[in-house]
Scaffold this motif. Structure first.
Motif, short mmCIF file in Angstrom:
data_model
loop_
_atom_site.label_atom_id
_atom_site.label_comp_id
_atom_site.label_asym_id
_atom_site.label_seq_id
_atom_site.Cartn_x
_atom_site.Cartn_y
_atom_site.Cartn_z
N ALA A 180 0.80 -1.23 0.00
CA ALA A 180 0.00 0.00 0.00
C ALA A 180 0.83 1.28 0.00
O ALA A 180 0.56 2.19 -0.80
CB ALA A 180 -0.99 -0.01 1.16
N PRO A 181 1.84 1.44 0.86
CA PRO A 181 2.60 2.70 0.84
C PRO A 181 3.31 2.95 -0.50
O PRO A 181 3.45 4.09 -0.92
CB PRO A 181 3.63 2.54 1.96
CG PRO A 181 3.14 1.44 2.80
CD PRO A 181 2.30 0.56 1.93
N LEU A 195 2.24 1.94 -3.42
CA LEU A 195 1.22 2.28 -4.42
C LEU A 195 0.85 3.75 -4.35
O LEU A 195 0.54 4.37 -5.36
CB LEU A 195 -0.02 1.40 -4.24
CG LEU A 195 0.17 -0.08 -4.58
CD1 LEU A 195 -1.02 -0.90 -4.11
CD2 LEU A 195 0.42 -0.26 -6.06
N THR A 196 0.91 4.33 -3.16
CA THR A 196 0.53 5.74 -3.01
C THR A 196 1.55 6.69 -3.61
O THR A 196 1.21 7.82 -3.94
CB THR A 196 0.32 6.12 -1.53
OG1 THR A 196 1.55 5.96 -0.82
CG2 THR A 196 -0.76 5.28 -0.88
N ILE A 197 2.80 6.25 -3.78
CA ILE A 197 3.83 7.14 -4.35
C ILE A 197 4.11 6.85 -5.82
O ILE A 197 4.94 7.51 -6.44
CB ILE A 197 5.14 7.09 -3.54
CG1 ILE A 197 5.83 5.74 -3.63
CG2 ILE A 197 4.89 7.49 -2.09
CD1 ILE A 197 7.25 5.73 -3.08
N SER A 226 1.41 8.41 -11.72
CA SER A 226 0.16 8.02 -12.38
C SER A 226 0.38 7.41 -13.76
O SER A 226 -0.47 6.68 -14.25
CB SER A 226 -0.79 9.21 -12.47
OG SER A 226 -0.17 10.25 -13.22
N HIS A 284 6.99 10.98 -4.86
CA HIS A 284 6.70 11.00 -3.43
C HIS A 284 7.09 12.35 -2.83
O HIS A 284 6.35 12.93 -2.03
CB HIS A 284 7.47 9.86 -2.75
CG HIS A 284 7.20 9.74 -1.29
ND1 HIS A 284 8.12 9.26 -0.41
CD2 HIS A 284 6.11 10.05 -0.53
CE1 HIS A 284 7.63 9.26 0.81
NE2 HIS A 284 6.41 9.74 0.75
N ASP A 305 4.27 14.67 -1.21
CA ASP A 305 4.40 14.91 0.22
C ASP A 305 4.56 16.38 0.53
O ASP A 305 3.95 16.90 1.47
CB ASP A 305 5.60 14.12 0.74
CG ASP A 305 5.40 13.66 2.18
OD1 ASP A 305 4.26 13.37 2.55
OD2 ASP A 305 6.40 13.59 2.90
N LYS A 347 1.36 18.46 0.68
CA LYS A 347 0.45 18.26 1.80
C LYS A 347 0.54 19.43 2.77
O LYS A 347 1.59 20.07 2.88
CB LYS A 347 0.81 16.98 2.56
CG LYS A 347 0.55 15.71 1.81
CD LYS A 347 0.96 14.51 2.67
CE LYS A 347 0.74 13.21 1.94
NZ LYS A 347 1.23 12.07 2.74
#
Length: 134
Positions: free
Chosen positions: A26-27, A29-31, A34, A87, A91, A94
């Motif tokens: 999961a971590p 996949l988030t970075i 696209s 990433h 990040d 945010k």
């Protein structure tokens, strides 16, 4: 002696990273940028690549296998660099800048170092300790 110790540390690092890629994707996949197709498969295969590279790098008696693994891990580090840049960008966008520059800037410098370290510990290169011959 130093090369051997660092080779084992790098092999352990990549083995652990590979296991984490497979067990907890999961971590990663988030970075993932696209534009990368089939991100779940990419994370799985990067984990497998890390595991195989780590095992190959750990080989004490097969220099050709160790060198091949070192080249593979160096190429791997180059190939995942876009995910690290992504990433960084995600990040820092945010609120509160996520992990911040103190995390991301050193990480950007560690990636080229990992390329060199894989090649040096794997016996592919001698630079910068062996002088060039003409």
């Amino acid at each position: 002696m130093t090369r051997t110790v660092l080779r084992w540390i790098l092999a352990i690092f990549y083995f652990a990273a590979g296991a984490i890629h497979i067990a907890a994707p999961a971590p990663f996949l988030t970075i993932m940028p696209s534009w990368v197709p089939a991100p779940q498969a990419v994370v799985l295969w990067t984990g497998i690549a890390e595991l195989l590279g780590a095992v190959g790098l750990a080989q004490a008696h097969s220099l050709p296998l160790r060198r091949a693994a070192a080249i593979g891990l160096a190429l791997y580090a180059v190939c995942v660099f876009p995910a690290n840049i992504n990433h960084f960008a995600l990040d820092m966008a945010k609120p509160g800048d996520g992990a911040g520059l103190t995390y991301h800037v050193p990480r950007m410098f560690v990636q080229p170092f990992l390329v060199w370290l894989a090649l040096w510990t794997g016996g592919v290169i001698e630079w910068p300790w062996k002088p060039r011959t003409q």
